[in-house]
Design a protein around this motif. Structure first.
Motif, PDB file in Angstrom:
ATOM      1  N   LEU A   7      17.974  -7.704 -13.595  1.00 52.82           N
ATOM      2  CA  LEU A   7      17.905  -7.865 -14.973  1.00 52.82           C
ATOM      3  C   LEU A   7      19.162  -6.910 -15.191  1.00 52.82           C
ATOM      4  N   ASP A   8      19.925  -6.219 -14.608  1.00 55.36           N
ATOM      5  CA  ASP A   8      21.376  -5.716 -14.685  1.00 55.36           C
ATOM      6  C   ASP A   8      22.364  -6.695 -15.071  1.00 55.36           C
ATOM      7  N   TYR A  12      21.427 -13.549 -15.908  1.00 55.40           N
ATOM      8  CA  TYR A  12      20.155 -13.796 -15.280  1.00 55.40           C
ATOM      9  C   TYR A  12      18.977 -13.178 -16.319  1.00 55.40           C
ATOM     10  N   ALA A  13      19.407 -12.077 -16.876  1.00 57.39           N
ATOM     11  CA  ALA A  13      18.559 -11.253 -17.682  1.00 57.39           C
ATOM     12  C   ALA A  13      18.005 -12.106 -18.862  1.00 57.39           C
ATOM     13  N   ALA A  16      15.718 -14.811 -17.578  1.00 58.28           N
ATOM     14  CA  ALA A  16      14.574 -14.163 -17.116  1.00 58.28           C
ATOM     15  C   ALA A  16      13.673 -14.163 -18.411  1.00 58.28           C
ATOM     16  N   TRP A  17      14.114 -13.484 -19.508  1.00 61.95           N
ATOM     17  CA  TRP A  17      13.520 -13.222 -20.554  1.00 61.95           C
ATOM     18  C   TRP A  17      13.238 -14.451 -21.413  1.00 61.95           C
ATOM     19  N   LEU A  77       7.994 -10.880 -14.216  1.00 63.47           N
ATOM     20  CA  LEU A  77       9.307 -10.879 -14.683  1.00 63.47           C
ATOM     21  C   LEU A  77      10.148  -9.653 -13.654  1.00 63.47           C
ATOM     22  N   SER A  78       9.269  -8.780 -13.739  1.00 61.44           N
ATOM     23  CA  SER A  78       9.889  -7.587 -12.799  1.00 61.44           C
ATOM     24  C   SER A  78      10.088  -7.926 -11.286  1.00 61.44           C
ATOM     25  N   SER A  81      12.498 -10.901 -10.814  1.00 65.42           N
ATOM     26  CA  SER A  81      13.933 -10.733 -11.005  1.00 65.42           C
ATOM     27  C   SER A  81      14.507  -9.617  -9.819  1.00 65.42           C
ATOM     28  N   HIS A  83      13.867  -6.556  -9.810  1.00 67.58           N
ATOM     29  CA  HIS A  83      13.921  -5.157 -10.471  1.00 67.58           C
ATOM     30  C   HIS A  83      13.042  -4.229  -9.637  1.00 67.58           C
TER      31      HIS A  83
END
Length: 91
Positions: A7-8, A12-13, A16-17, A77-78, A81, A83
């Protein structure tokens, strides 16, 4: 500069969202179908429902389904990704 991951990374963030919002959209459709079915079944069993009972079904069933979808979506998501792996554990 270190390579961004999960997510950084803004690209890609965004992906993903968008996937998370798409999952929530599908679950909203599932919730609407379930609520409609529940109201129909309750009307068959108990007769015509008042507006308070219909709002209770919408809030109770719909709220539960959407809350579960939102929380599980955030877990996926977490995890998906990367994260979770990026957290620094001092021990």
């Amino acid at each position: 500069m270190p390579k961004r991951s999960g997510l950084d990374d803004p690209d890609y963030a965004a992906f993903a969202w968008a996937r998370y919002r798409r999952v929530l959209g599908w679950m909203a459709i599932v919730a609407v179908v379930f609520i409609a079915g529940a109201i129909l079944v309750l009307e068959q069993v108990y007769g015509p429902l008042g507006w308070v009972a219909i709002l209770a079904v919408i809030g109770g069933a719909g709220g539960s389904i959407m809350l579960a979808a939102a929380l599980m979506g955030l877990v996926f998501l977490s995890s998906g990704s990367g994260h979770d792996e990026s957290i620094d554990d001092p021990e």
